[in-house]
Design a protein around this motif. Sequence first.
Motif, PDB file in Angstrom:
ATOM      1  N   GLN A   1      -9.490  -0.265  82.320  1.00  0.00           N
ATOM      2  CA  GLN A   1      -9.614  -1.202  81.129  1.00  0.00           C
ATOM      3  C   GLN A   1     -10.846  -1.210  80.451  1.00  0.00           C
ATOM      4  O   GLN A   1     -12.071  -1.169  81.219  1.00  0.00           O
ATOM      5  CB  GLN A   1      -9.096  -2.342  81.917  1.00  0.00           C
ATOM      6  CG  GLN A   1      -7.797  -2.684  82.187  1.00  0.00           C
ATOM      7  CD  GLN A   1      -7.324  -3.984  82.619  1.00  0.00           C
ATOM      8  OE1 GLN A   1      -7.934  -4.703  83.523  1.00  0.00           O
ATOM      9  NE2 GLN A   1      -5.961  -4.575  82.283  1.00  0.00           N
ATOM     10  N   TYR A   2     -10.593  -1.224  79.134  1.00  0.00           N
ATOM     11  CA  TYR A   2     -12.018  -1.177  78.461  1.00  0.00           C
ATOM     12  C   TYR A   2     -12.158  -2.510  77.787  1.00  0.00           C
ATOM     13  O   TYR A   2     -11.395  -3.330  77.300  1.00  0.00           O
ATOM     14  CB  TYR A   2     -12.015  -0.259  77.377  1.00  0.00           C
ATOM     15  CG  TYR A   2     -11.707   1.139  78.019  1.00  0.00           C
ATOM     16  CD1 TYR A   2     -12.745   1.877  78.668  1.00  0.00           C
ATOM     17  CD2 TYR A   2     -10.275   1.713  77.863  1.00  0.00           C
ATOM     18  CE1 TYR A   2     -12.606   3.117  79.197  1.00  0.00           C
ATOM     19  CE2 TYR A   2     -10.047   3.170  78.518  1.00  0.00           C
ATOM     20  CZ  TYR A   2     -11.226   3.718  79.065  1.00  0.00           C
ATOM     21  OH  TYR A   2     -10.953   4.990  79.718  1.00  0.00           O
ATOM     22  N   GLN A   3     -13.467  -3.242  77.751  1.00  0.00           N
ATOM     23  CA  GLN A   3     -13.901  -4.224  77.127  1.00  0.00           C
ATOM     24  C   GLN A   3     -14.997  -3.737  76.155  1.00  0.00           C
ATOM     25  O   GLN A   3     -15.792  -3.319  76.558  1.00  0.00           O
ATOM     26  CB  GLN A   3     -14.470  -5.104  78.216  1.00  0.00           C
ATOM     27  CG  GLN A   3     -14.911  -6.435  77.651  1.00  0.00           C
ATOM     28  CD  GLN A   3     -15.620  -7.352  78.633  1.00  0.00           C
ATOM     29  OE1 GLN A   3     -15.475  -7.097  79.946  1.00  0.00           O
ATOM     30  NE2 GLN A   3     -16.646  -8.172  78.039  1.00  0.00           N
ATOM     31  N   GLU A   4     -14.693  -4.301  75.009  1.00  0.00           N
ATOM     32  CA  GLU A   4     -15.848  -4.005  73.945  1.00  0.00           C
ATOM     33  C   GLU A   4     -17.134  -4.804  74.309  1.00  0.00           C
ATOM     34  O   GLU A   4     -17.122  -5.941  74.553  1.00  0.00           O
ATOM     35  CB  GLU A   4     -15.312  -4.263  72.505  1.00  0.00           C
ATOM     36  CG  GLU A   4     -14.297  -3.225  72.073  1.00  0.00           C
ATOM     37  CD  GLU A   4     -14.070  -3.330  70.406  1.00  0.00           C
ATOM     38  OE1 GLU A   4     -15.178  -3.917  69.899  1.00  0.00           O
ATOM     39  OE2 GLU A   4     -13.021  -3.182  70.092  1.00  0.00           O
ATOM     40  N   VAL A   5     -18.173  -3.830  74.300  1.00  0.00           N
ATOM     41  CA  VAL A   5     -19.519  -4.324  74.230  1.00  0.00           C
ATOM     42  C   VAL A   5     -20.376  -3.713  73.240  1.00  0.00           C
ATOM     43  O   VAL A   5     -20.276  -2.865  72.573  1.00  0.00           O
ATOM     44  CB  VAL A   5     -20.001  -3.964  75.777  1.00  0.00           C
ATOM     45  CG1 VAL A   5     -19.403  -4.880  76.843  1.00  0.00           C
ATOM     46  CG2 VAL A   5     -20.126  -2.354  75.901  1.00  0.00           C
ATOM     47  N   GLU A   6     -21.465  -4.677  73.180  1.00  0.00           N
ATOM     48  CA  GLU A   6     -22.512  -4.029  72.247  1.00  0.00           C
ATOM     49  C   GLU A   6     -23.851  -4.506  72.856  1.00  0.00           C
ATOM     50  O   GLU A   6     -23.968  -5.724  73.304  1.00  0.00           O
ATOM     51  CB  GLU A   6     -22.410  -4.138  70.831  1.00  0.00           C
ATOM     52  CG  GLU A   6     -22.515  -5.798  70.294  1.00  0.00           C
ATOM     53  CD  GLU A   6     -22.628  -5.753  68.641  1.00  0.00           C
ATOM     54  OE1 GLU A   6     -21.323  -5.400  68.293  1.00  0.00           O
ATOM     55  OE2 GLU A   6     -23.393  -6.090  68.081  1.00  0.00           O
ATOM     56  N   GLY A   7     -25.013  -3.448  72.675  1.00  0.00           N
ATOM     57  CA  GLY A   7     -26.207  -4.222  73.002  1.00  0.00           C
ATOM     58  C   GLY A   7     -27.361  -2.970  72.496  1.00  0.00           C
ATOM     59  O   GLY A   7     -26.952  -2.248  72.028  1.00  0.00           O
ATOM     60  N   TYR A   8     -28.577  -3.418  72.724  1.00  0.00           N
ATOM     61  CA  TYR A   8     -29.645  -2.884  72.068  1.00  0.00           C
ATOM     62  C   TYR A   8     -30.092  -1.881  73.239  1.00  0.00           C
ATOM     63  O   TYR A   8     -30.257  -2.197  74.591  1.00  0.00           O
ATOM     64  CB  TYR A   8     -31.039  -3.435  71.473  1.00  0.00           C
ATOM     65  CG  TYR A   8     -30.483  -4.122  70.419  1.00  0.00           C
ATOM     66  CD1 TYR A   8     -30.492  -3.702  69.137  1.00  0.00           C
ATOM     67  CD2 TYR A   8     -30.226  -5.696  70.133  1.00  0.00           C
ATOM     68  CE1 TYR A   8     -30.119  -4.362  67.970  1.00  0.00           C
ATOM     69  CE2 TYR A   8     -29.897  -6.167  69.234  1.00  0.00           C
ATOM     70  CZ  TYR A   8     -29.717  -5.583  67.941  1.00  0.00           C
ATOM     71  OH  TYR A   8     -29.262  -6.315  66.920  1.00  0.00           O
ATOM     72  N   VAL A   9     -30.710  -0.589  73.096  1.00  0.00           N
ATOM     73  CA  VAL A   9     -31.107   0.362  73.767  1.00  0.00           C
ATOM     74  C   VAL A   9     -32.465   0.797  73.238  1.00  0.00           C
ATOM     75  O   VAL A   9     -32.694   0.810  71.963  1.00  0.00           O
ATOM     76  CB  VAL A   9     -30.332   1.449  74.496  1.00  0.00           C
ATOM     77  CG1 VAL A   9     -28.938   1.062  75.127  1.00  0.00           C
ATOM     78  CG2 VAL A   9     -29.973   2.401  73.263  1.00  0.00           C
ATOM     79  N   ASN A  10     -33.387   1.534  74.063  1.00  0.00           N
ATOM     80  CA  ASN A  10     -34.475   2.034  73.727  1.00  0.00           C
ATOM     81  C   ASN A  10     -34.265   3.503  73.217  1.00  0.00           C
ATOM     82  O   ASN A  10     -33.425   4.143  73.794  1.00  0.00           O
ATOM     83  CB  ASN A  10     -35.697   2.195  75.069  1.00  0.00           C
ATOM     84  CG  ASN A  10     -36.672   2.890  74.635  1.00  0.00           C
ATOM     85  OD1 ASN A  10     -36.888   3.393  73.440  1.00  0.00           O
ATOM     86  ND2 ASN A  10     -37.647   2.711  75.495  1.00  0.00           N
ATOM     87  N   PRO A  11     -34.580   3.674  71.851  1.00  0.00           N
ATOM     88  CA  PRO A  11     -33.964   4.975  71.293  1.00  0.00           C
ATOM     89  C   PRO A  11     -34.597   5.983  71.980  1.00  0.00           C
ATOM     90  O   PRO A  11     -33.743   7.109  72.082  1.00  0.00           O
ATOM     91  CB  PRO A  11     -34.573   5.013  69.837  1.00  0.00           C
ATOM     92  CG  PRO A  11     -35.113   3.613  69.601  1.00  0.00           C
ATOM     93  CD  PRO A  11     -35.408   2.730  70.933  1.00  0.00           C
ATOM     94  N   GLU A  12     -35.750   6.208  72.658  1.00  0.00           N
ATOM     95  CA  GLU A  12     -36.222   6.991  73.548  1.00  0.00           C
ATOM     96  C   GLU A  12     -35.332   7.444  74.792  1.00  0.00           C
ATOM     97  O   GLU A  12     -35.138   8.493  75.043  1.00  0.00           O
ATOM     98  CB  GLU A  12     -37.661   6.718  74.051  1.00  0.00           C
ATOM     99  CG  GLU A  12     -38.200   7.937  74.668  1.00  0.00           C
ATOM    100  CD  GLU A  12     -39.673   7.683  75.082  1.00  0.00           C
ATOM    101  OE1 GLU A  12     -40.312   6.485  74.524  1.00  0.00           O
ATOM    102  OE2 GLU A  12     -40.191   8.482  75.962  1.00  0.00           O
TER     103      GLU A  12
END
Lengths: 1051, 500
Positions: A952-963
């Motif tokens: 099952q999928y849950q929408e998420v968002e977050g920041y990551v280090n571009p590197e």
Amino acid sequence: MKTKAICCLLTLFFLICHCVKAQDKLTIHVVNEPIISVLHLIEKQAGILFAYRNEVIDVNERITIHWDNVALPTILGVIFPSSLYELRTIGKQIVILKKGTPMPVMPPRIIDINPVVVTALGISRQQRSLGYAYADLGPQTFTTNPVNALAGKVSGLNISPVNSGVGGATKVTLRGLKIIGGDNTPLFVIDGIPINNSSPGQADKYGGYDLGDGTSIINPDEISSISILKGGSASALYGSRAANGVILITTKKGTKGFSVAYTSNVLLEKLNDNYDFQHEYGSGQDGMLPKDISTARVDAQRSWGPKMSKDSSVVIWDGSREPYVNASNAISKFFRKGLTLANSVSVSTGTDKAQLRAAYTNVRENDIIPLSKLNRNHISLRGSAKLSSKLTLDAKGTYLSEDVFNRPALSDNPNNIGYVLSGIAPNIDINWLKSYKDPVSGDYINWNNNAYQVNPYWAINEQPNNSTQRRFNGFLLLKYQLCPGLYIQGRTGTDYSKFNFTEFMQYSTPYYSTGGIALLHRNLQETNADLLVNYHKTWHKVSLEVNAGTNRMDYKEDVRNETGRDMKIRGGKDLRNFKTQLGNHQLYRKRINSVYGAITLGYDDFLYLDLTGRNDWSSTLSAGHNAYYYPSASASFVFSSLLPSSSILSFGKLRASIAQTGTDAVAPYQTALTYAANPNIPSVGGYLIGGVATDKVPYPDLKPSLTRSYETGVNLVFYNNRIQLDLTWYHSNTRNQILNAPISPSTGYTSAVINSGNVSNEGLEIALGGRPVCNKDFTWQINVNFARNSNKIIALSSLVSDYYTLAAARWGNASIIAKAGEAYGMITGRKFLRDDKGRLVLDANYLPQYTSTDYNLGSAQYNWIGGITNSFTYRRWSCAVLLDIRQGGKIFSMTNLLAYQNGQQKGTLEGREGWARSERERVAAGVAAVDWTPTGGLLMKGVKIVGPDRPQYQEVEGYVNPETYWTRVTENIPEPFIYDASMVKIRELTLGYKVLENVSVSVIARNVLTLSKHVPNIDPESSYNNGDGQGFEYGSLPTRRAYGITLHAKF
Amino acid sequence: MKFYHYCLIIILSSSCTTNFGVINTDPVNGGTIAAGEQLTAAAYLLDGGREMGYPNLYLFQPMVQYVGGTYGMRTGGKYVRDEFYNGLMWSNYYGKCIKQLADLLEQHQDDPTQVNYVAAARILKVYIFSLLTDAYGDIPYSQAGLAYYDKIYTPVYDEQSAVYKDFFVELEAAIHQFDDRQPVITNDIVYNGNLTKWKRMARSLQLRLAMRLSAADPELARIQAAAAFAGGVMQGNDDNFMMIHEDYSYPDLRGNGYAQALQEEAAYKYTIGTTTFVNYLKAENDPRLGLFFVNTDSVTNYLPIQPGLYWWEDWKDFIGENGEVVGQANKYCHINAPFYQQGGSWLHLGYAEVELLLAEAAVRGWIGEDANDHYQAGLRAAMHQLEMYPGMALLSADEINNFVAAHPLSAGNAIEDISMQKWVALFPNGYEAYANMRRTGYPELNPVVDVDGESETGGHLPKRLFYPATEALSNPVNYQAAIDRIGGSNDWLKPVWWDK
């Protein structure tokens, strides 16, 4: 010997000789008829054919003649007075030339109605009689590489030079790729003798050098014409190696009288700078500057530092501190301007009975890569003589010497400067790299802690490579006219080359610290001997021509590799200077015997039928399957001859053909296992190490491969040659291919030789010519060509898997494969893992996940290719522009992949500022990275999986280090680095001026401008080898743009 | 026309192919080879050359937390998938070793004068396949290496349980096949033709493989362990199965592969003992700490690295108790020089391990022996075993005696003691340490420190290597059948059969 005798007797036997004298007295009465109609009458009565370029005959001229029983030469002398015309007889054909026709600077490309062209086995034919598509390039100026000059000029001919440097190879394909994992190159034939076009060496995924190909023997200045035989029928008489078509080159002969010709080319080359990297962030990792010398080294090629600023400084690899600012010295500063000088002189002398031509050409090329250069000399001598009234002789010898210094290393070779330069952080000044060795010890200075990317200055200055090639190519032909209409001809030709390559690894070079040398010696000889009987006869409206012959081809290739390791005295470039010396030796031999025959029937000069048959016996196949027969039939119907003469349709022809061509195994010894001591290990502790010597599983029952092809086309000429259209449709199936199929290593081998597969190619070719303006002073000619080939792999072998890997990429785990049911050359690799709504599936750290299996990422084959040439002549001026168009292919760019990985790509800028801010906040708050929720960075939106059993999928968002993001992507997911390889280029621009009748000057530019491309930082034409797995680009050098002046003079 | 052509073909067919047989025979490479050369090739190429050092250095050693620190160790240290390191055993063991053995057996298995070669090849084959199956699980076995003789281009993957059963059959048969009346093995790089040592090696291998099944099939394990012991296992370090090398650097394959891997870009400088391993050695007062690792100063006392960390990640200078400062670049201990000598040998299976296996068999009651005797013999042998490394400082008799005396087998923790000491004894052999750890649960690993969140398993230790991606293309049907048995995907978190 016995074989030859039998062959000869039998061929004579079925050519029962009926020698009838050609009619030599004519009767012609015409009143105010166009000259063309008169010529037609003469052709019919005399049983001859005229051939001429259109400008030779004035179509409006009308003549009145009353002749009875006049000899042909007399008539010709009246119509074509020798003060104005030159007549040459080739077989039963009479070629009409204007006297002293100078070599045109850039002749308008004209599809002539009735030219004589050279076809298989050097037989001259009227183009109207051909039942298959045929293209020829008449006399014209070729640049230093005549093969590359064909790009965009012939429909269906794809020319892709390897992006290497001086003396490099070119991939040539006609009508698509047919053979999986085999040879897809057309056969090159010079004056009837096949030349060997194999390359002594090409780069692969782990690097290497482009050691050129066999076309270096072609001297552009000697070319009289180039003909392209595309289909099976056109090339069936050439046997095994013509399955991919034939490129026929006819060279110049001596002529009557004495003349000297001189050609000089000066060509200036500049790099075509495609680099467009970011210049905001300099060296470092995780937004931090390097901390000490050791990290400064690692970071010399990592642009993941903080934003560059005048206020800060950075430590570099030698421990010094430098301002942390953009060094603003483009990579292009590494390169220089290239210069090519090509000078050629030829002397021709002769009488009616004997002619001699001698030519010498010298080419000196200084490449844009410093220290990289080529010096090539061609010497050739051609003689032809009428030894008696029946016996003629033609002989030629060409000697080539070619020395190339510092060919650029390609792909993953540590010396590849393209790879290294494209990774240097923008704050690193390229001039700093010029101190590449310790001034005292001479040892390499470690600047990037990466053994596989050496300092480019070290690479070119300390680690030279060079190659020499000495080559002889020649033939001897004797022709005996048994009686009018029947001749017998014997010909033998050889192509011998001796190639040496030396690669030197200097002491202390990081990947070969004790120094090394690698030597390659390759001697190759291919000899062809053939015997041909030709008979022709005309009865009123019916003409017949029969050819029968036999051929033997002997091939021998002797390859020795020697390596030296552990240098004794620094810098010594002799094998004896190395403590460890290893070597191996391979000797390849093969022979093909053949017999063949061809019949051409013509009716009333508008209906033609060609039948050919050939049988080959090849030594590389298994004993029970080494003979194979292939026939062809083609027909040509000039329907316009039956129509009332029209001012709209000047000429119309339909043609159709069917052919089968066979192919043997290119390499010998593939039917049985071989054993040897391990060439890389002399012994260990006195114990010998040996075993099965091949990684290819031999196949004892190897059979020939067969290609069956169909072709049909129409050739229409309108408005008295103002518009010409040539359309061709073709289809071919190649079955029983001799594959070297990649197999699982668990079989003990990496590939298997098997008969397998069925590949179909189908395509459309269009050549359209038009002359919108044509008057006494000014002509404008447009030529357009278009070719679309669609390819499908119908089946592969059931013994192996349905996938055939053609090439594997060094990075990103992408492959180019052939798969049953798909087109040749599919790029495959992992994709981003997405849910059924197309959203990215992210892991706990918001990093993207990827699929566990490979997916189709696009085809490397172009959808269509084409060219548009516009040429203009105005009095003594001429001008031509060639547009080269390729649309629809894909390319996997590892230069861009690595630029994303090391932070050079502009696409890596997103999120850097935010991440740096978030990190500052984290440090200020004194929180460990694992316990911190980033407040900025590259924003990732997607879903995460909840519920382990049923996703099952849950929408998420977050920041990551571009590197971190780009590290994850570049290491695992090739998908974002697949680019559209389509392009439109102004390939060639010429402007010529005829100073005197025999003296002309022209200005030439090549690769002038790229009008359209879709891949950043590189040229879409950037393959690192000429193999079949095209579609990978890695560490490419910039391509070159050339401008030059050519002078022709003839006295 | 056609008629004439056929006449021609018939008449010419014979004469047009004269000499073709000779022309198509390779004049340089012959059609035969001595069996001893093939046998030696198969044994030697297991660890000759740098590529063969990578799996141990970058996968298995970090997995058992011997070492960490370099970038390449992220794959075994924090579980980032790397197709290249992961596929090396597969491509090289099959392509260089099994290939030669399969060919040797096909050619000579029915030749009575070659029985000793055949028997040795069968033993070696079991050993190589055991490394492969322990790493990957179900593998091509019964049909492997037979592309030429049987035209099997897509071999089936045999289930590991069946493969193991066949190992015991093969070993038993091979041991009985040796015949000293037939020509001895010449050019034998393993035991120089000594059939007794071959037999002891085979029995020792049988013991190792039997103990591997202690959880999966205890009954079979018991029978095979007892049979192995009864048959006569290795008697001392002289019986060790190890491979000699010569001091050559890459790309010369004569050098020790593991040493060449450590030499690459001076990787040994960043090959750092982990907290897991170094702290255990310290806790046990193990004198081997200074033999395994180098301490460049008197302050840091063999500073280890946390598993998963890169050497540059915990970037700070080391401050000693008295305020001494050791720079970041020098603060960690790193692997000792004898291990990266390219002329050094590689130990595949040694007497110390055999004694520890016997100790375990005795503890389990499978052989009627004193477990502690074997345990202590194992410890002693393990310390002497280090003498094989060139330039290794020797432990004094006292150091050895003291350590052995201080380490009797504890009754309640026997299996743990044996396993932990086997972990130490096996260093630097990560292949066997990883297999033994999966079976026994020892050592217990420390959590992985993953600063950038790079781990692709969420920090969970993989239980096998994933199959090379090329298998999905080159052998798709059998590959799919194999991964269907582990849940349908090429998952490296799924255990192999014996890992219960």
